[in-house]
Design an enzyme around this catalytic site. Structure first.
Site, PDB file in Angstrom:
ATOM      1  N   ASN A   1       0.862  -1.178   0.000  1.00  0.00           N
ATOM      2  CA  ASN A   1       0.000   0.000   0.000  1.00  0.00           C
ATOM      3  C   ASN A   1       0.902   1.234   0.000  1.00  0.00           C
ATOM      4  OD1 ASN A   1      -1.770   2.207   0.959  1.00  0.00           O
ATOM      5  ND2 ASN A   1      -3.261   0.551   1.088  1.00  0.00           N
ATOM      6  N   GLN A   2       0.601   2.187  -0.851  1.00  0.00           N
ATOM      7  CA  GLN A   2       1.443   3.370  -1.028  1.00  0.00           C
ATOM      8  C   GLN A   2       1.094   4.527  -0.093  1.00  0.00           C
ATOM      9  OE1 GLN A   2       0.675   3.891  -5.251  1.00  0.00           O
ATOM     10  NE2 GLN A   2       2.679   3.017  -5.735  1.00  0.00           N
TER      11      GLN A   2
END
Length: 157
Positions: A38-39
């Site tokens: 997840n960024q």
């Protein structure tokens, strides 16, 4: 029925970033955006000029609050198999009206993705500026990191 995480807020926040509901990795770890792909932490760190991704989790949260940014989810509870927003069933929204009392300086609510963004009208009706951002999820591979980051800069406006 799954239950979400506690909000990361204090009375001084002016901006709140709302996800939809924690994924399986986040629920297991009891930490927001715990999935390594997840960024979120990289995006928000770039926006705030803080090395959030490289910091221990508790320090990430401290840095957010020091920058007057809070973190929560649109949903308090739901049924869901896996981590995809499309699998959410029986959603129960968090009490957005409680934010007036707990966060009197809050003025902007930014939504991490379309699912949480579907709650933007509730927050707009409560008087908040709302911004729907592209999802930081690894499932949102349609946009590059740089394309997402350009839109996430709205957090600083």
């Amino acid at each position: 029925m799954l239950t979400g995480l506690a909000p990361v807020i204090d009375p001084d926040i002016h901006t709140l970033v709302l996800g939809s509901f924690p994924g399986a990795a986040s629920l297991r770890a009891e930490r927001y955006y715990a999935h390594p792909r997840n960024q979120f932490w990289k995006l928000l760190g770039a926006v705030l000029g803080e090395p959030l991704y490289d910091l221990p989790y508790d320090e990430r949260l401290q840095r957010l609050l020091a920058r007057h940014v809070g973190l929560w989810d649109a949903l308090a509870a739901c049924e869901r198999l896996g981590s995809l927003d499309a699998a959410i069933r029986r959603p129960q929204a968090n009490d957005h009206l409680l934010l007036r009392e707990l966060c009197p300086r809050l003025r902007r609510v930014c939504f991490n993705g379309k699912t949480s963004g579907s709650y933007a009208p509730l927050y707009a009706d409560a008087g908040y500026e709302t911004v729907v951002l592209p999802s930081s999820s690894p499932a949102n591979a349609r946009l590059s990191f740089d394309d997402k980051l350009a839109q996430w800069q709205a957090i600083n406006r």
